[in-house]
Design an enzyme around this catalytic site. Structure first.
Site, PDB file in Angstrom:
ATOM      1  N   GLY A  99     -21.956 -24.197 -29.081  1.00  0.00           N
ATOM      2  CA  GLY A  99     -22.335 -25.598 -29.080  1.00  0.00           C
ATOM      3  C   GLY A  99     -21.992 -26.259 -27.752  1.00  0.00           C
ATOM      4  O   GLY A  99     -20.920 -26.036 -27.184  1.00  0.00           O
ATOM      5  N   ASP A 101     -21.129 -29.191 -27.152  1.00  0.00           N
ATOM      6  CA  ASP A 101     -19.927 -30.026 -27.243  1.00  0.00           C
ATOM      7  C   ASP A 101     -18.659 -29.195 -27.073  1.00  0.00           C
ATOM      8  O   ASP A 101     -17.681 -29.657 -26.462  1.00  0.00           O
ATOM      9  CB  ASP A 101     -19.908 -30.799 -28.564  1.00  0.00           C
ATOM     10  CG  ASP A 101     -20.062 -29.909 -29.783  1.00  0.00           C
ATOM     11  OD1 ASP A 101     -20.593 -28.779 -29.661  1.00  0.00           O
ATOM     12  OD2 ASP A 101     -19.672 -30.338 -30.885  1.00  0.00           O
ATOM     13  N   ARG A 102     -18.664 -27.962 -27.581  1.00  0.00           N
ATOM     14  CA  ARG A 102     -17.481 -27.103 -27.434  1.00  0.00           C
ATOM     15  C   ARG A 102     -17.273 -26.703 -25.975  1.00  0.00           C
ATOM     16  O   ARG A 102     -16.131 -26.668 -25.485  1.00  0.00           O
ATOM     17  CB  ARG A 102     -17.611 -25.853 -28.310  1.00  0.00           C
ATOM     18  CG  ARG A 102     -17.569 -26.138 -29.801  1.00  0.00           C
ATOM     19  CD  ARG A 102     -17.742 -24.852 -30.613  1.00  0.00           C
ATOM     20  NE  ARG A 102     -16.580 -23.974 -30.497  1.00  0.00           N
ATOM     21  CZ  ARG A 102     -16.567 -22.719 -30.930  1.00  0.00           C
ATOM     22  NH1 ARG A 102     -17.669 -22.188 -31.462  1.00  0.00           N
ATOM     23  NH2 ARG A 102     -15.477 -21.990 -30.822  1.00  0.00           N
ATOM     24  N   THR A 125     -17.456 -33.359 -37.123  1.00  0.00           N
ATOM     25  CA  THR A 125     -18.308 -32.997 -38.255  1.00  0.00           C
ATOM     26  C   THR A 125     -17.944 -31.603 -38.748  1.00  0.00           C
ATOM     27  O   THR A 125     -17.864 -31.345 -39.949  1.00  0.00           O
ATOM     28  CB  THR A 125     -19.786 -33.054 -37.853  1.00  0.00           C
ATOM     29  OG1 THR A 125     -20.092 -34.367 -37.377  1.00  0.00           O
ATOM     30  CG2 THR A 125     -20.680 -32.727 -39.035  1.00  0.00           C
TER      31      THR A 125
END
Length: 265
Positions: A99, A101-102, A125
């Site tokens: 991801g 975001d990671r 989430t």
């Protein structure tokens, strides 16, 4: 030579980072490279259509690819590219399908704690753990693993969705319960039992994540991030006061701005 490409960039420029998560969005402005203002909202199409980016250079970190066309209309937009970010920040072994975001979290951790082994626990989430070790002799990070599981909000929703008699608990009700939570108190209702269970499950997961990270490197820098991180850290302190990981709720935004700076230099 440091692994941090920011050492070679020009910080004197206002920028923005837009993080489009699974259900929520964050828009952060940076002045001279420092986080200034964070605005939050929904990632739904109707809300994105009303978004005003003000003409600033803006990086978009998009967890949901289907949302990209909704922001592609703006001028001075740059999209976070996993493969490029992995290469620029020397994240060896990090897979391209991870991801965005990671990966941005790892870059943000590198900005705050350069050239150190890092473990990021993201309580959003989903709850994720991402570990990289710092290979000093070769000046790069090496991916050491991690995990992904359902987050606190999803756990609360599941107790209602997949059962017939348990009550629905809103995130606000859960937060209020956590603020007065006592680890050894007795549950006197289904509501209290669910809240106790979700808290203890999250704490156990964070403790296991910390143990896993310290097995990779005892001196590893552990950072909590994500929307549930402040609340979870407070609950963790009640059962394991010696476990005090660092906390930065906007880690992905900081990492996104670092990546944007390398594009603009």
């Amino acid at each position: 030579k440091s692994s941090n490409p920011l050492m070679e960039t020009n910080e004197n420029k206002d920028t923005q980072v837009l993080l489009l998560g699974s259900s929520k969005r964050k828009l952060a402005s940076f002045t001279d490279g420092k986080l200034n203002i964070v605005k939050q909202g929904s990632s739904c199409a109707a809300d994105l259509d009303k978004l005003d980016l003000g003409g600033l250079e803006t990086l978009v970190i998009c967890v949901r690819p289907e949302l990209k066309p909704l922001v592609d209309k703006f001028l001075r937009i740059h999209f976070f590219d996993n493969a490029e970010a992995i290469k620029i920040f020397k994240l060896h072994g990090v897979y391209h399908q991870m991801g965005a975001d990671r990966i941005a979290n790892l870059i943000g951790a590198n900005v705050l704690y350069p050239d150190k082994p890092l473990a990021v626990i993201d309580l959003g989430t989903c709850t994720t753990l991402t570990i990289v070790d710092w290979i000093k002799e070769r000046h790069f990070y090496e991916y050491k693993g991690g995990f992904i599981t359902v987050g606190i909000g999803a756990s609360l929703a599941a107790t209602k969705q997949y059962t017939s008699n348990l009550p629905s608990i809103s995130e606000m009700e859960f937060i209020e319960f956590c603020l007065g939570w006592k680890p050894h108190s007795i549950s006197n209702s289904p509501f209290e039992s669910i809240c106790h269970g979700v808290i203890k499950q999250a704490i156990a997961l964070v403790k296991e994540a910390i143990n896993s990270a310290q097995e990779v490197n005892p001196g590893i820098q552990i950072i909590l991030t994500g929307g549930w991180s402040i609340l979870l850290q407070a609950c963790l302190g009640k059962v394991a006061p010696r476990l005090r990981p660092s906390i930065e709720t906007n880690l992905a935004l900081i990492g996104g701005n670092a990546y944007l700076k390398t594009l603009l230099k």
